[in-house]
Design a protein around this motif. Structure first.
Motif, PDB file in Angstrom:
ATOM      1  N   SER A 206      41.023  21.305  46.567  1.00  0.00           N
ATOM      2  CA  SER A 206      40.458  21.731  45.281  1.00  0.00           C
ATOM      3  C   SER A 206      41.277  22.863  44.642  1.00  0.00           C
ATOM      4  O   SER A 206      40.992  23.289  43.531  1.00  0.00           O
ATOM      5  CB  SER A 206      39.011  22.198  45.471  1.00  0.00           C
ATOM      6  N   LEU A 207      42.269  23.370  45.362  1.00  0.00           N
ATOM      7  CA  LEU A 207      43.053  24.482  44.811  1.00  0.00           C
ATOM      8  C   LEU A 207      44.199  23.955  43.945  1.00  0.00           C
ATOM      9  O   LEU A 207      44.841  22.952  44.290  1.00  0.00           O
ATOM     10  CB  LEU A 207      43.624  25.346  45.937  1.00  0.00           C
ATOM     11  N   SER A 208      44.431  24.640  42.840  1.00  0.00           N
ATOM     12  CA  SER A 208      45.507  24.217  41.937  1.00  0.00           C
ATOM     13  C   SER A 208      46.860  24.694  42.486  1.00  0.00           C
ATOM     14  O   SER A 208      46.896  25.636  43.300  1.00  0.00           O
ATOM     15  CB  SER A 208      45.275  24.828  40.559  1.00  0.00           C
ATOM     16  N   GLU A 210      48.964  26.531  41.069  1.00  0.00           N
ATOM     17  CA  GLU A 210      49.140  27.951  40.722  1.00  0.00           C
ATOM     18  C   GLU A 210      48.431  28.844  41.747  1.00  0.00           C
ATOM     19  O   GLU A 210      48.962  29.870  42.169  1.00  0.00           O
ATOM     20  CB  GLU A 210      48.555  28.265  39.329  1.00  0.00           C
ATOM     21  N   GLU A 211      47.222  28.417  42.143  1.00  0.00           N
ATOM     22  CA  GLU A 211      46.483  29.214  43.126  1.00  0.00           C
ATOM     23  C   GLU A 211      47.225  29.218  44.459  1.00  0.00           C
ATOM     24  O   GLU A 211      47.362  30.252  45.112  1.00  0.00           O
ATOM     25  CB  GLU A 211      45.091  28.614  43.355  1.00  0.00           C
ATOM     26  N   TYR A 214      49.959  31.621  44.467  1.00  0.00           N
ATOM     27  CA  TYR A 214      49.521  33.000  44.682  1.00  0.00           C
ATOM     28  C   TYR A 214      49.207  33.247  46.158  1.00  0.00           C
ATOM     29  O   TYR A 214      49.542  34.281  46.717  1.00  0.00           O
ATOM     30  CB  TYR A 214      48.280  33.314  43.833  1.00  0.00           C
ATOM     31  N   TYR A 215      48.527  32.279  46.791  1.00  0.00           N
ATOM     32  CA  TYR A 215      48.212  32.419  48.214  1.00  0.00           C
ATOM     33  C   TYR A 215      49.503  32.583  49.017  1.00  0.00           C
ATOM     34  O   TYR A 215      49.610  33.418  49.906  1.00  0.00           O
ATOM     35  CB  TYR A 215      47.453  31.190  48.721  1.00  0.00           C
ATOM     36  N   GLN A 217      52.431  33.641  48.000  1.00  0.00           N
ATOM     37  CA  GLN A 217      53.096  34.929  47.747  1.00  0.00           C
ATOM     38  C   GLN A 217      52.401  36.069  48.476  1.00  0.00           C
ATOM     39  O   GLN A 217      53.052  36.946  49.035  1.00  0.00           O
ATOM     40  CB  GLN A 217      53.092  35.219  46.248  1.00  0.00           C
ATOM     41  N   VAL A 218      51.041  36.026  48.462  1.00  0.00           N
ATOM     42  CA  VAL A 218      50.333  37.152  49.069  1.00  0.00           C
ATOM     43  C   VAL A 218      50.493  37.134  50.600  1.00  0.00           C
ATOM     44  O   VAL A 218      50.593  38.186  51.237  1.00  0.00           O
ATOM     45  CB  VAL A 218      48.849  37.190  48.623  1.00  0.00           C
ATOM     46  N   MET A 238      40.117  39.275  52.787  1.00  0.00           N
ATOM     47  CA  MET A 238      40.732  37.991  53.104  1.00  0.00           C
ATOM     48  C   MET A 238      41.132  37.918  54.575  1.00  0.00           C
ATOM     49  O   MET A 238      41.546  38.898  55.168  1.00  0.00           O
ATOM     50  CB  MET A 238      41.976  37.794  52.250  1.00  0.00           C
TER      51      MET A 238
ATOM     52  N   LEU B   6      54.680  43.441  45.263  1.00  0.00           N
ATOM     53  CA  LEU B   6      53.220  43.486  45.331  1.00  0.00           C
ATOM     54  C   LEU B   6      52.625  43.839  43.975  1.00  0.00           C
ATOM     55  O   LEU B   6      51.676  43.213  43.494  1.00  0.00           O
ATOM     56  CB  LEU B   6      52.811  44.521  46.391  1.00  0.00           C
ATOM     57  N   LEU B   9      52.873  40.980  41.655  1.00  0.00           N
ATOM     58  CA  LEU B   9      51.904  39.924  41.988  1.00  0.00           C
ATOM     59  C   LEU B   9      50.530  40.266  41.411  1.00  0.00           C
ATOM     60  O   LEU B   9      49.849  39.410  40.835  1.00  0.00           O
ATOM     61  CB  LEU B   9      51.821  39.797  43.514  1.00  0.00           C
ATOM     62  N   ILE B  13      48.657  37.980  38.415  1.00  0.00           N
ATOM     63  CA  ILE B  13      47.362  37.306  38.575  1.00  0.00           C
ATOM     64  C   ILE B  13      46.319  37.912  37.638  1.00  0.00           C
ATOM     65  O   ILE B  13      45.478  37.217  37.084  1.00  0.00           O
ATOM     66  CB  ILE B  13      46.890  37.300  40.054  1.00  0.00           C
ATOM     67  N   PHE B  53      43.080  41.763  46.674  1.00  0.00           N
ATOM     68  CA  PHE B  53      43.644  40.534  46.129  1.00  0.00           C
ATOM     69  C   PHE B  53      42.640  39.398  46.140  1.00  0.00           C
ATOM     70  O   PHE B  53      42.667  38.523  45.265  1.00  0.00           O
ATOM     71  CB  PHE B  53      44.890  40.132  46.929  1.00  0.00           C
ATOM     72  N   SER B  54      41.721  39.415  47.125  1.00  0.00           N
ATOM     73  CA  SER B  54      40.744  38.324  47.190  1.00  0.00           C
ATOM     74  C   SER B  54      39.874  38.311  45.935  1.00  0.00           C
ATOM     75  O   SER B  54      39.422  37.263  45.495  1.00  0.00           O
ATOM     76  CB  SER B  54      39.877  38.459  48.432  1.00  0.00           C
ATOM     77  N   LEU B  57      41.883  36.421  43.373  1.00  0.00           N
ATOM     78  CA  LEU B  57      42.001  34.997  43.732  1.00  0.00           C
ATOM     79  C   LEU B  57      40.686  34.274  43.464  1.00  0.00           C
ATOM     80  O   LEU B  57      40.670  33.162  42.946  1.00  0.00           O
ATOM     81  CB  LEU B  57      42.379  34.853  45.204  1.00  0.00           C
ATOM     82  N   TYR B  60      40.264  33.984  39.738  1.00  0.00           N
ATOM     83  CA  TYR B  60      41.197  32.992  39.200  1.00  0.00           C
ATOM     84  C   TYR B  60      40.667  31.570  39.447  1.00  0.00           C
ATOM     85  O   TYR B  60      40.694  30.720  38.556  1.00  0.00           O
ATOM     86  CB  TYR B  60      42.560  33.188  39.873  1.00  0.00           C
ATOM     87  N   HIS B  61      40.141  31.359  40.662  1.00  0.00           N
ATOM     88  CA  HIS B  61      39.606  30.031  41.002  1.00  0.00           C
ATOM     89  C   HIS B  61      38.408  29.703  40.100  1.00  0.00           C
ATOM     90  O   HIS B  61      38.304  28.593  39.567  1.00  0.00           O
ATOM     91  CB  HIS B  61      39.203  29.998  42.475  1.00  0.00           C
ATOM     92  N   LEU B  64      39.673  29.004  36.529  1.00  0.00           N
ATOM     93  CA  LEU B  64      40.382  27.726  36.369  1.00  0.00           C
ATOM     94  C   LEU B  64      39.387  26.570  36.275  1.00  0.00           C
ATOM     95  O   LEU B  64      39.617  25.587  35.582  1.00  0.00           O
ATOM     96  CB  LEU B  64      41.321  27.484  37.559  1.00  0.00           C
TER      97      LEU B  64
END
Lengths: 454, 67
Positions: A206-208, A210-211, A214-215, A217-218, A238, B6, B9, B13, B53-54, B57, B60-61, B64
């Motif tokens: 379900s993740l695009s 782009e997402e 980002y995952y 990169q992080v 996380m 960092l 990034l 986002i 960051f979470s 994320l 963003y989810h 989208l």
């Protein structure tokens, strides 16, 4: 005209534009910061939020310097501990009613939008492509001669940076045996890979892209920080191993699709075969990572199976009373309380389950707080070593403020309760037992009465 | 170098999220509810450039998939 000189001129125009945007960004940022300060409500002992105003004195004065004397007055009375007297109210009103500052609080959401848009334009400056740059040249105030000179210079520099791609003339065909042997190895690998794709791929599908980027990169940054022992700088909620597992599963799927596609294609040249072997080798090494992480998670899960139900404790005052008024909740809400408590028990001992719930309070507190809801009724709680400490029940509009208030006022009681949860001290367990018995009884009684009335 | 990466990034986002908020005209109150925080906390996190960051994320989810 000299091309480099024209380019220099153009760069200067760009720099001026960037400076103008930075100035605008700074003004909008300041305006938004002022709005945040002025819209902040104070606590009971500081209803006008004098401490907040004083903390941001320099910021507010930079917008309206004429308010200095009002701030001096506030500072004086604040030092004396007199925050609720008329003089303070008057000074605060003068500050809050100032036309320049009123302008700031007019529409903070719009300010935020404007700020984002300016930041985006600044960002675009830093990542401008040659095409965008060329368009800017054409739209600039430079003369036609200068525009041509700039474009010529840009084209020249761009040619210097360009690299010539090596043309692969590999046209040697490979034998059918080689293809067949590759297919056999691939099938063997896929036999092991497929169960993991079935187990995990749905989590990442379900993740695009782009997402996922980002995952990726992080996780890269996290790994680099870890090498320097600085991973705490990304210490949020996380679980990086979870993310690493999902990214690896995604990578396995990408490689599988690529190999499947290539095997169906008619192009079986030697260079393609070599590429396929490399892909298969990557698939194999990614699979090893997935297998290791899966093993690690299974072991963690086994450990948590010993007692997978969470104990639910309540934050109680010295008289054994909770920090919510049961009588203020409707019959319907009490019914929901029961289902919420069952949910909390079901969180289990694994922290990873709890992490999937929304975080209510961030890093500024010593403990994270979470919420579980049943329609509009929410409960706030602190997970602790697989068990939970309930702070309060409230409507979704009030739960945040309510919980933060309790958290801030009762920090020592919370710490004490968490310690008692850990040691299962007899006094604590007894008081919890007494409260929970009466709580369950009250919930049941009210539901039974409701039933009789019906 | 890593600090710059960092920082970039987080900027990327954050900008993507803000762009989606503007583009899809997402009400901040609804968004913050879905994130499990109050509107005030949401503005503070954005304004103070939260290092969680979470948070970005998750936002963003949600954005989208916002309809």
């Amino acid at each position: 005209m000299d091309s480099d000189k024209a380019l220099e001129e153009f760069e200067h125009i760009l720099e001026q534009e960037r400076l103008r945007l930075e100035k605008k960004e700074s003004a909008l940022r300041k305006r938004y910061q002022c709005a945040s300060v002025l819209l902040q409500k104070g606590e009971d002992d500081d209803v006008h939020n004098v401490s907040g105003l004083l903390e941001n004195r320099d910021l507010l004065l930079s917008v309206e310097p004429s308010l200095e004397s009002q701030f001096d007055l506030l500072q004086y009375f604040s030092d004396c501990g007199l925050l609720n007297i008329d003089q303070v109210t008057e000074a605060v009103n003068e500050i809050r009613r100032n036309s320049e500052l009123l302008e700031c609080v007019k529409n903070p959401a719009k300010t935020l939008k404007d700020l984002a848009s300016v930041q985006k334009r600044i960002h675009a400056f830093d990542t401008m492509s040659d095409t965008t740059k060329a368009n800017k040249v054409l739209r600039s105030k430079l003369s036609d001669e200068e525009k041509l000179a700039v474009l010529r210079s840009m084209a020249y520099h761009s040619c210097l940076e360009a690299t010539v791609e090596k043309i692969d003339l590999d046209t040697i065909t490979v034998s059918a045996d080689m293809v067949s042997s590759f297919k056999d190895s691939y099938s063997q690998v896929m036999e092991e890979v497929n169960p993991y794709l079935t187990k995990y791929y749905y989590k990442v599908s379900s993740l695009s892209p782009e997402e996922l980027d980002y995952y990726r990169q992080v996780v890269e940054i996290y790994d680099e920080l870890k090498k320097e022992g600085r991973e705490q700088e990304l210490s949020d909620t996380m679980n990086y191993d979870d993310i690493r597992l999902l990214l690896s599963v995604y990578q396995m799927r990408v490689l599988k699709d690529k190999i499947d596609g290539a095997l169906k294609s008619s192009d079986q040249g030697a260079h393609r075969m070599e590429e396929l072997r490399e892909d298969l080798s990557s698939l194999n090494s990614t699979f090893q990572v997935v297998q290791e992480l899966d093993q690690q998670f299974s072991e963690e899960k086994d450990d948590s199976k010993v007692d997978d139900k969470s104990h639910v404790y309540f934050l109680l005052d010295d008289d054994g009373k909770p920090f919510f008024q049961l009588e203020s909740f409707s019959k319907n809400d009490r019914k929901k309380m029961r289902s919420i408590l069952t949910k909390l028990e079901g969180l289990g001992k694994s922290d990873r389950d709890i992490k999937s719930k929304p975080v209510l309070v961030g890093k500024k507190f010593s403990h994270h707080m979470y919420t579980v809801n049943s329609s509009n009724l929410l409960v706030s709680f602190i997970p602790y070593q697989g068990d939970v400490l309930v702070l309060s029940f409230a409507d979704r509009r009030d739960i945040y403020d309510e919980s933060v208030r309790i958290y801030q006022r009762e920090q020592s009681l919370i710490e004490k309760s968490l310690k008692s949860m850990k040691s299962s001290s007899s006094d604590f367990v007894l008081s919890q037992q007494v409260f929970q018995d009466s709580f369950s009884r009250e919930i049941s009684d009210s539901l039974d009465m409701g039933g009789m009335r019906r | 170098m890593i600090d710059k990466k960092l920082e970039q990034l987080f900027i990327d986002i954050k900008l993507d999220c803000l762009e989606l908020i503007l583009e899809k005209e997402v009400p901040v109150s609804e968004l913050s509810y879905q994130l499990g925080i109050s509107t005030k906390e949401f503005y503070q996190k954005i304004h103070l450039s939260s290092r969680d960051f979470s948070f970005y994320l998750k936002m963003y989810h949600i954005l989208l998939n916002w309809r």
